[in-house]
Design an enzyme around this catalytic site. Structure first.
Site, PDB file in Angstrom:
ATOM      1  N   ARG A   1     -25.995  -1.876   5.638  1.00  0.00           N
ATOM      2  CA  ARG A   1     -25.708  -3.299   5.482  1.00  0.00           C
ATOM      3  C   ARG A   1     -26.315  -4.158   6.589  1.00  0.00           C
ATOM      4  O   ARG A   1     -26.380  -5.372   6.456  1.00  0.00           O
ATOM      5  CB  ARG A   1     -24.177  -3.510   5.523  1.00  0.00           C
ATOM      6  CG  ARG A   1     -23.473  -3.234   4.240  1.00  0.00           C
ATOM      7  CD  ARG A   1     -23.767  -4.362   3.281  1.00  0.00           C
ATOM      8  NE  ARG A   1     -23.453  -4.020   1.921  1.00  0.00           N
ATOM      9  CZ  ARG A   1     -22.261  -4.155   1.374  1.00  0.00           C
ATOM     10  NH1 ARG A   1     -21.264  -4.596   2.089  1.00  0.00           N
ATOM     11  NH2 ARG A   1     -22.080  -3.833   0.130  1.00  0.00           N
TER      12      ARG A   1
ATOM     13  N   LYS B   1       0.855  -1.187   0.000  1.00  0.00           N
ATOM     14  CA  LYS B   1       0.000   0.000   0.000  1.00  0.00           C
ATOM     15  C   LYS B   1       0.894   1.242   0.000  1.00  0.00           C
ATOM     16  O   LYS B   1       1.831   1.323   0.781  1.00  0.00           O
ATOM     17  CB  LYS B   1      -0.886  -0.029   1.250  1.00  0.00           C
ATOM     18  CG  LYS B   1      -2.229   0.556   1.049  1.00  0.00           C
ATOM     19  CD  LYS B   1      -3.229   0.070   2.088  1.00  0.00           C
ATOM     20  CE  LYS B   1      -4.534   0.801   1.898  1.00  0.00           C
ATOM     21  NZ  LYS B   1      -5.636   0.216   2.627  1.00  0.00           N
TER      22      LYS B   1
ATOM     23  N   GLU C   1     -20.508  -5.377   8.983  1.00  0.00           N
ATOM     24  CA  GLU C   1     -21.481  -4.566   9.718  1.00  0.00           C
ATOM     25  C   GLU C   1     -22.600  -5.426  10.304  1.00  0.00           C
ATOM     26  O   GLU C   1     -23.038  -5.190  11.435  1.00  0.00           O
ATOM     27  CB  GLU C   1     -22.065  -3.484   8.808  1.00  0.00           C
ATOM     28  CG  GLU C   1     -21.101  -2.354   8.465  1.00  0.00           C
ATOM     29  CD  GLU C   1     -20.063  -2.698   7.395  1.00  0.00           C
ATOM     30  OE1 GLU C   1     -20.210  -3.766   6.750  1.00  0.00           O
ATOM     31  OE2 GLU C   1     -19.124  -1.918   7.198  1.00  0.00           O
TER      32      GLU C   1
END
Ligand code: TPP
Length: 609
Positions: A364, A250, A335
């Site tokens: 969600r 990253k 979630e």
């Protein structure tokens, strides 16, 4: 944009290795340049440059379908698919979206921004292709953290054994926004660190992915372009569903982003030479006040436990997590699980459970909230972060629908503070209410008035902020500051407004509103929420329920219009929504002025505009 970048990206299929290397350098530099000005997702995009080049070199988009999970990592894809000229407008009003957007290009197939969808979408597209005898490739591109999503695991469970031209790319940088969590991370780490022959023994044969019907290939270096291209060429001809595991870094290409992957995942504008961020506003934000105050409460009460689905940084819980790792739990991008897990934690009512979830991602977990918390009447406090517009991210991320889906849930209390001090009061009070509670707040700067004494807030009690006689303005949460300006502007026109902070969306302060409905004819509601389903709609129902039509009440509702809203600055979006003080005043005067002078007749009815 650099003309060479544009030229090379247009000729991608014909470039030799040196030119491809040049193109990858130019892509990296342009992304750093533009994100340093506009803000945006930096680390993830710098990590997928070679992957995106290889995909476009080997496959033929848009015929072959690249389905990026979340799609925050599509900046190189955008530049390579004819959007290089517009790239400097990314995340700006009327400019390119920071996520995939079919409105922008045939190379983007779905609007997306919420994690965990790529595998399901890809499987659906591949099935549709096969039913129609199509020949294109389908390539879902997932990050390692997407594998913590229940949705991805459900899709994995459904991969057909006989499925060709289906290649899943697993882009493993070992990071979510924060460090990735859970058993999935451990499994992937073993793939990355153990040699192949030992791997089979460690993971069992066939290995993890193979048991789901995917032929595993990897791990390979996701920054070695030649290797990527050759591997993808090879995998093209295999007659079964495949998972290619690539290892990436990253922030690759920018030291500060490599060393601070969390900060540079999604970032504000910064100085591209030093990597340093420009100083933020000196006022704290609602999420910062929430994080700080919760840590303080937790230090006084060891029954406090917080759950975050993969957002400890954004939700300002990192300090809490460091101090009390056992009581601040990151469950991954999950979630639904987070909410149901909170139901389990709150069972027996011995703990004080706080679920910290962004409004947009709470979507969600609707049924979990209904069945596993509200129906059980468990005292989970939902700290609904980013409630309101999400300016740079746009349509996938606005937190403007939660009141709509929460208001129908019996047992649930819903409230919103107008400032940081009230946020602290509501949080502390909610710990004593002993019922499911949603406290929603935006990611905006606010005052927290540290010297002001604390009041215990009673459920369902609103506040009168200004007393007037000509009309009532009901402004939810932080919108009270716009409403104050509206009051000032109206007073210049000779109209004196009563300003109400309802504080509670549910239950509403019916006594207060009943009193006001007896003394006023004109009402205005203002909220940064979908107008079709927010506090205004609840007020309208109350007017009807109290049968106020005989006294001729007029109501004007201001909120986000019923259409998808894109990205821009906060101010541009408020303007677009008609939520600037000046336009609210104009509309109030346009609609109400002719009515104010009209005498009442016995035929008058309640009108809601
Ligand atoms: C349902 C949902 N929850 C939370 C988020 C916030 N979010 C955006 S990107 C991200 C991490 C993604 O990590 P990964 O898939 O590994 O991709 P990377 O950025 O590391 O390349 C998270 C948690 C989201 N987009 N969707």
């Amino acid at each position: 944009m650099n003309p060479l970048l544009i030229e090379l990206s247009q000729n991608l299929p014909h470039l030799d290795w040196d030119q491809l290397q040049d193109l990858s350098d130019l892509l990296r530099q342009s992304i750093i340049d533009i994100v340093s000005l506009n803000g945006g997702h930096l680390g993830s995009n710098l990590g997928v440059i070679e992957l995106t080049l290889a995909l476009h070199k080997v496959f033929s988009s848009p015929k072959d379908k690249f389905i990026f999970d979340v799609s925050h990592q599509t900046y190189p894809h955008k530049i390579l698919t004819g959007r290089a000229h517009q790239f400097p407008t990314i995340r700006q009003f009327k400019g390119l979206c920071g996520f995939a957007s079919p409105a922008e290009s045939f190379h983007d197939h779905f609007y997306s921004g919420h994690a965990g969808t790529a595998l399901s979408l890809g499987l659906g597209m591949a099935k549709s292709r096969d039913l129609q005898k199509g020949t294109e490739y389908v390539l879902p591109i997932l990050g390692d953290a997407s594998l913590t999503c229940g949705l991805t695991l459900e899709a994995l469970n459904n991969v057909p054994l006989k499925l060709s031209r289906f290649i899943v790319i697993l882009n493993d940088n070992q990071m979510s926004i924060s460090y990735n969590v859970g058993a999935v991370t451990q499994i992937l780490n073993r793939y990355l660190t153990i040699e192949q022959d030992k791997l089979d023994r460690t993971l069992g044969t066939p290995s993890f992915f193979e048991q789901f019907g995917l032929r595993y290939h990897g791990p390979i270096d996701g920054h070695n372009l030649k290797d990527l291209v050759e591997t993808l060429e090879d995998l093209k001809d295999q007659n079964q569903p495949i998972l290619l595991h690539i290892k990436t870094l990253k922030g690759k290409g920018m030291e500060a982003a490599i060393h601070n992957p969390i900060t540079y995942h999604g970032c504000r504008p910064f100085d591209k030479i030093t990597g340093k961020f420009y100083p933020p506003s000196s006022m704290p934000t609602f999420p910062q006040i929430f994080g700080r105050h919760l840590s303080e409460l937790a230090s006084r009460d060891e029954r406090i436990v917080t759950v975050t689905p993969a957002m400890p940084a954004g939700s300002c819980l990192e300090n809490f997590m460091q101090q009390y790792p056992d009581r601040c739990l990151d469950v991954g991008i999950a979630e639904g699980h987070a909410v149901t897990f909170c139901g389990g934690l709150a069972y027996g009512k011995n703990l004080k459970v706080i679920a910290s979830i962004y409004a947009t991602f709470l979507q969600r977990a609707l049924d979990n909230l209904f069945q596993d918390v509200c129906l059980q009447n468990l005292p989970v406090i939902f700290a609904i972060d980013r409630a309101g517009l999400s300016p740079g991210d746009g349509s996938t991320h606005h937190g403007i629908y939660d009141i709509g889906f929460l208001k129908g849930m019996p047992n649930l209390t819903i409230c919103q503070p107008r400032d940081g001090h009230l946020l602290k009061e509501l949080l502390e009070s909610a710990l004593h209410w002993n019922c499911p509670t949603a406290i929603r707040y935006p990611n905006l700067a606010t005052h927290d008035y540290p010297e002001t004494p604390f009041f215990f807030r009673e459920i369902g009690k609103g506040e009168v902020l200004i007393e007037g006689e000509d009309l009532v303005i009901i402004a939810l949460g932080h919108m009270h500051s716009i409403a104050r300006t509206v009051c000032d502007l109206l007073s210049q026109q000779g109209l004196r407004a009563t300003l109400i902070d309802p504080i509670f969306v549910k239950p509403m302060d019916e006594m207060l509103f009943e009193r006001l409905l007896s003394s006023h004819r004109f009402f205005v509601t203002i909220e940064e929420h979908a107008v079709s389903s927010g506090v205004g709609s609840l007020f309208n129902s109350l007017v009807m329920r109290l049968k106020k039509q005989e006294i001729h009440v007029h109501v004007l509702n201001f909120g986000i219009p019923d259409r998808y809203f894109e990205h821009g600055t906060y101010s541009e979006l408020l303007n677009e929504a008609g939520l600037k003080a000046e336009s609210i005043v104009q509309e109030i005067l346009r609609v109400f002025t002719p009515l104010i002078s009209t005498p009442l007749t016995s035929h008058d009815h309640c009108s809601i505009s």
